[in-house]
Design a protein around this motif. Structure first.
Motif, short mmCIF file in Angstrom:
data_model
loop_
_atom_site.label_atom_id
_atom_site.label_comp_id
_atom_site.label_asym_id
_atom_site.label_seq_id
_atom_site.Cartn_x
_atom_site.Cartn_y
_atom_site.Cartn_z
N THR A 140 0.83 -1.21 0.00
CA THR A 140 0.00 0.00 0.00
C THR A 140 0.86 1.25 0.00
N LEU A 141 1.87 1.27 0.85
CA LEU A 141 2.77 2.43 0.88
C LEU A 141 3.49 2.62 -0.44
N ALA A 142 3.91 1.54 -1.06
CA ALA A 142 4.60 1.64 -2.35
C ALA A 142 3.66 2.20 -3.42
N VAL A 143 2.43 1.72 -3.46
CA VAL A 143 1.47 2.21 -4.45
C VAL A 143 1.15 3.68 -4.19
N LEU A 144 0.93 4.03 -2.92
CA LEU A 144 0.63 5.43 -2.59
C LEU A 144 1.80 6.34 -2.94
N ALA A 145 3.01 5.90 -2.67
CA ALA A 145 4.19 6.71 -3.00
C ALA A 145 4.31 6.88 -4.51
N LEU A 146 4.05 5.81 -5.25
CA LEU A 146 4.13 5.88 -6.72
C LEU A 146 3.07 6.84 -7.27
N ILE A 147 1.85 6.72 -6.76
CA ILE A 147 0.77 7.63 -7.22
C ILE A 147 1.12 9.07 -6.86
N ASN A 148 1.58 9.27 -5.65
CA ASN A 148 1.91 10.63 -5.21
C ASN A 148 3.11 11.20 -5.98
N PHE A 149 4.02 10.34 -6.39
CA PHE A 149 5.17 10.78 -7.18
C PHE A 149 4.73 11.21 -8.57
N MET A 150 3.83 10.41 -9.17
CA MET A 150 3.37 10.71 -10.53
C MET A 150 2.43 11.92 -10.55
N THR A 151 1.52 11.96 -9.60
CA THR A 151 0.56 13.07 -9.49
C THR A 151 0.43 13.41 -8.03
N PRO A 152 1.01 14.50 -7.59
CA PRO A 152 0.94 14.83 -6.16
C PRO A 152 -0.50 15.06 -5.70
N VAL A 153 -1.12 13.98 -5.25
CA VAL A 153 -2.51 14.06 -4.79
C VAL A 153 -2.58 14.33 -3.29
N ASP A 154 -1.47 14.14 -2.61
CA ASP A 154 -1.47 14.31 -1.17
C ASP A 154 -0.19 15.03 -0.73
N PRO A 155 -0.11 16.31 -1.04
CA PRO A 155 1.13 17.03 -0.72
C PRO A 155 1.39 17.15 0.77
N THR A 156 0.36 16.99 1.60
CA THR A 156 0.56 17.11 3.05
C THR A 156 0.98 15.80 3.70
#
Length: 175
Positions: A107-123
């Motif tokens: 889950t953390l890997a997927v969230l990090a990948l998504i956030n890296f590609m499109t910063p959906v959670d900058p906080t």
């Protein structure tokens, strides 16, 4: 050793006995309907999904369908019927801890990948989920205790059935 259908029957039948027994105790302090439900649910999950036979290509392993690959490293590390897989307390807890760690890392890997590609959670709110879960676990120790009891009893029912059936087979062979 019983086959998977027998193990499943034992798990479901003993859960059907555990539920009314737990409900009969639900009037006691600290025992509530929610906690009994959590215990019976954990018992069924332990017996049907987190079975000691996950160290084989067994029916419980196949129940994971598209996610069964998660259990391959566990199968490589844990020999069948070892103390890790078939112990009464450590076995179910190790399997649930293994599952929780693998799912958390994925889950953390997927969230990090998504956030890296499109910063959906900058906080970084998504990464605080673990803290939130930890707080819930700390504030509900009785419910967590019932879940652990259900997990241990569900795994123990499998191991007890293996021991009893193996003992019966040995006695039959002697005659």
């Amino acid at each position: 050793m019983p086959n998977s259908r027998t193990h499943d029957f034992i798990t479901v039948a003993s859960a059907a006995v555990l539920a009314p027994a737990g409900l009969a105790c639900s009037g006691l302090p600290g025992v509530g309907l929610l906690n009994v439900g959590v215990m019976v649910g954990a018992y069924l999950a332990s017996g049907l999904l987190f079975s000691p036979d996950l160290d084989l290509h067994s029916t419980p392993y196949k129940r994971w369908r598209g996610l069964r690959w998660i259990w391959l490293p566990y199968q490589w590390m844990v020999p069948h019927r070892s103390w890790v897989s078939h112990s009464y307390v450590a076995g179910p807890l190790i399997r649930v801890a293994y599952f929780a760690v693998v799912i958390s890392l994925l889950t953390l890997a997927v969230l990090a990948l998504i956030n890296f590609m499109t910063p959906v959670d900058p906080t970084g709110t998504l990464f605080n989920i673990g803290t939130t879960i930890g707080r819930w676990l700390e504030s509900n120790p009785v419910t967590v205790g019932y879940a652990l009891v259900g997990l241990v009893l569900g795994g123990a029912s499998h191991t007890v059935a293996d021991v009893v059936f193996s003992g019966i087979k040995r006695r039959i062979r002697r005659f």
